[in-house]
Write an enzyme that holds these catalytic residues in place. Structure first.
Site, mmCIF file in Angstrom:
data_model
loop_
_atom_site.group_PDB
_atom_site.id
_atom_site.type_symbol
_atom_site.label_atom_id
_atom_site.label_comp_id
_atom_site.label_asym_id
_atom_site.label_seq_id
_atom_site.Cartn_x
_atom_site.Cartn_y
_atom_site.Cartn_z
ATOM 1 N N LYS A 128 -6.191 -8.824 46.129
ATOM 2 C CA LYS A 128 -5.540 -9.467 47.305
ATOM 3 C C LYS A 128 -4.147 -8.544 47.521
ATOM 4 O O LYS A 128 -4.077 -8.096 48.576
ATOM 5 C CB LYS A 128 -5.528 -10.781 47.495
ATOM 6 C CG LYS A 128 -6.770 -11.389 47.386
ATOM 7 C CD LYS A 128 -7.661 -11.045 48.492
ATOM 8 C CE LYS A 128 -9.095 -11.830 48.486
ATOM 9 N NZ LYS A 128 -9.839 -11.428 49.673
ATOM 10 N N ARG A 160 -25.483 -5.346 57.752
ATOM 11 C CA ARG A 160 -26.703 -5.629 58.372
ATOM 12 C C ARG A 160 -26.277 -6.422 59.783
ATOM 13 O O ARG A 160 -25.622 -6.777 60.216
ATOM 14 C CB ARG A 160 -27.543 -6.763 57.605
ATOM 15 C CG ARG A 160 -26.818 -7.956 57.386
ATOM 16 C CD ARG A 160 -27.572 -9.028 56.477
ATOM 17 N NE ARG A 160 -26.866 -10.099 56.224
ATOM 18 C CZ ARG A 160 -26.827 -11.092 56.871
ATOM 19 N NH1 ARG A 160 -27.428 -11.300 57.901
ATOM 20 N NH2 ARG A 160 -26.348 -12.255 56.275
ATOM 21 N N LEU A 189 -13.497 -9.313 55.283
ATOM 22 C CA LEU A 189 -14.491 -9.199 54.094
ATOM 23 C C LEU A 189 -13.956 -9.794 52.935
ATOM 24 O O LEU A 189 -12.943 -10.128 52.736
ATOM 25 C CB LEU A 189 -14.363 -7.397 54.040
ATOM 26 C CG LEU A 189 -15.249 -6.709 54.865
ATOM 27 C CD1 LEU A 189 -15.121 -5.410 54.581
ATOM 28 C CD2 LEU A 189 -16.521 -7.097 54.861
ATOM 29 N N GLY A 190 -15.045 -9.978 52.094
ATOM 30 C CA GLY A 190 -14.717 -10.914 50.815
ATOM 31 C C GLY A 190 -15.650 -11.186 50.168
ATOM 32 O O GLY A 190 -16.806 -11.595 50.668
ATOM 33 N N TYR A 233 -8.050 -11.807 40.748
ATOM 34 C CA TYR A 233 -8.512 -11.909 42.360
ATOM 35 C C TYR A 233 -7.037 -11.849 43.038
ATOM 36 O O TYR A 233 -7.029 -10.992 44.112
ATOM 37 C CB TYR A 233 -8.795 -13.390 42.405
ATOM 38 C CG TYR A 233 -8.938 -13.781 43.936
ATOM 39 C CD1 TYR A 233 -10.404 -13.766 44.571
ATOM 40 C CD2 TYR A 233 -8.118 -14.675 44.465
ATOM 41 C CE1 TYR A 233 -10.591 -14.074 45.844
ATOM 42 C CE2 TYR A 233 -8.317 -15.166 45.836
ATOM 43 C CZ TYR A 233 -9.409 -14.648 46.541
ATOM 44 O OH TYR A 233 -9.802 -15.200 47.836
ATOM 45 N N LEU A 287 -9.852 -22.690 51.484
ATOM 46 C CA LEU A 287 -10.451 -22.820 52.739
ATOM 47 C C LEU A 287 -11.484 -23.769 52.684
ATOM 48 O O LEU A 287 -12.606 -24.008 52.138
ATOM 49 C CB LEU A 287 -11.310 -21.507 53.112
ATOM 50 C CG LEU A 287 -10.318 -20.157 53.399
ATOM 51 C CD1 LEU A 287 -11.071 -18.943 53.654
ATOM 52 C CD2 LEU A 287 -9.482 -20.428 54.334
ATOM 53 N N SER A 300 -20.419 -12.120 59.006
ATOM 54 C CA SER A 300 -21.347 -13.112 58.524
ATOM 55 C C SER A 300 -21.099 -13.863 57.547
ATOM 56 O O SER A 300 -21.594 -15.078 56.918
ATOM 57 C CB SER A 300 -22.544 -12.223 57.365
ATOM 58 O OG SER A 300 -22.038 -11.453 56.635
ATOM 59 N N GLY A 301 -19.797 -14.056 57.090
ATOM 60 C CA GLY A 301 -19.160 -14.961 56.216
ATOM 61 C C GLY A 301 -18.419 -16.236 56.967
ATOM 62 O O GLY A 301 -18.605 -16.067 58.187
#
Length: 242
Positions: free
Chosen positions: A147, A53, A92-93, A143, A170, A27-28
């Site tokens: 990671k 979802r 994921l993130g 962060y 990104l 979804s990202g």
């Protein structure tokens, strides 16, 4: 072995293996582009999305995409969702600003690690992790520390093949509004390409690097691709270095 191998042949050889794949984080922005590229290239015989979802798609190309809805707080109850996949991509993130410090750690470290553990137990051979430029478990910045921690923890699982991607900023049209990130992207977009490419990368380039990498045979169990390597691999067209 030849210095380079034809990308078209590598893709065709890979398709003949009828491998299955799962995507975490579809979804990202990166996961969404990754799914689109996977379907366009037709590399896998089965594509499964694992998320909190069900996603809706209008395009005909998505009709055969399988979806597994899970509760990331109770992932052990959904172990079956992670079974039977040859390749896994984890995109994921979240961010500290969106989820708070504890929420960020839970998603970017705990959810990712637990998903990797279940994928390994379920038979996944090649696990691909989207990380970040500068990831370092010893970093003073939360962060980058998180990671780096999750990179190391997943490596301990000893997948047959483990690929870590560390892109810079990104560059994309993110679905959700993050004014700070938008300004950063505008800044990098205005810089000379030679400088900007060292610190940023378009999402589509990251995705193509992931897929170009997955089709090329590798002897290394663990491989780490920094921003420059992602640029080089993602922009490759005719041939790849083995």
């Amino acid at each position: 072995m030849a210095e380079t191998e034809a990308l078209s042949k590598l893709r065709e050889d890979f398709r003949m293996q009828n491998k299955s794949v799962f995507i975490l984080g579809a979804s990202g922005e990166t996961g969404r582009v990754l799914l689109k590229e996977i379907l366009e290239q037709g590399l896998f015989s089965k594509v499964t999305l694992i998320g909190r979802r069900k996603l809706t798609f209008d395009e005909e190309a998505y009709k055969n995409v399988n979806q597994e809805v899970v509760d990331f707080e109770k992932l052990d109850d959904y172990a079956s969702a992670f079974q039977g996949h040859d390749v896994g991509f984890c995109c994921l993130g979240t961010t500290r600003g969106k989820a708070g410090a504890e929420g960020f750690v839970r998603v970017d470290r705990d959810y990712v690690l637990k998903s990797a553990e279940l994928a390994k137990a379920g038979g996944c051979k090649h696990f691909n992790l989207l990380s970040s430029k500068g990831a370092d478990k010893s970093s003073k910045f939360l962060y980058l520390q998180v990671k780096g921690e999750v990179e190391a923890k997943v490596e301990e699982l000893k997948f047959d093949r483990y690929s870590v991607f560390r892109p810079g900023v990104l560059l994309c049209d993110r679905q959700e509004s993050r004014p700070g990130e938008w300004l950063v992207r505008k800044f990098f977009g205005s810089l000379p390409e030679s400088w900007a490419s060292g610190h940023s990368v378009p999402v589509v380039t990251v995705v193509r690097a992931m897929l170009n990498n997955v089709v090329r045979p590798r002897d290394k169990q663990m491989e780490l691709l920094e921003n420059k390597a992602i640029h080089d691999l993602g922009k490759a067209h005719g041939s790849l270095k083995p």
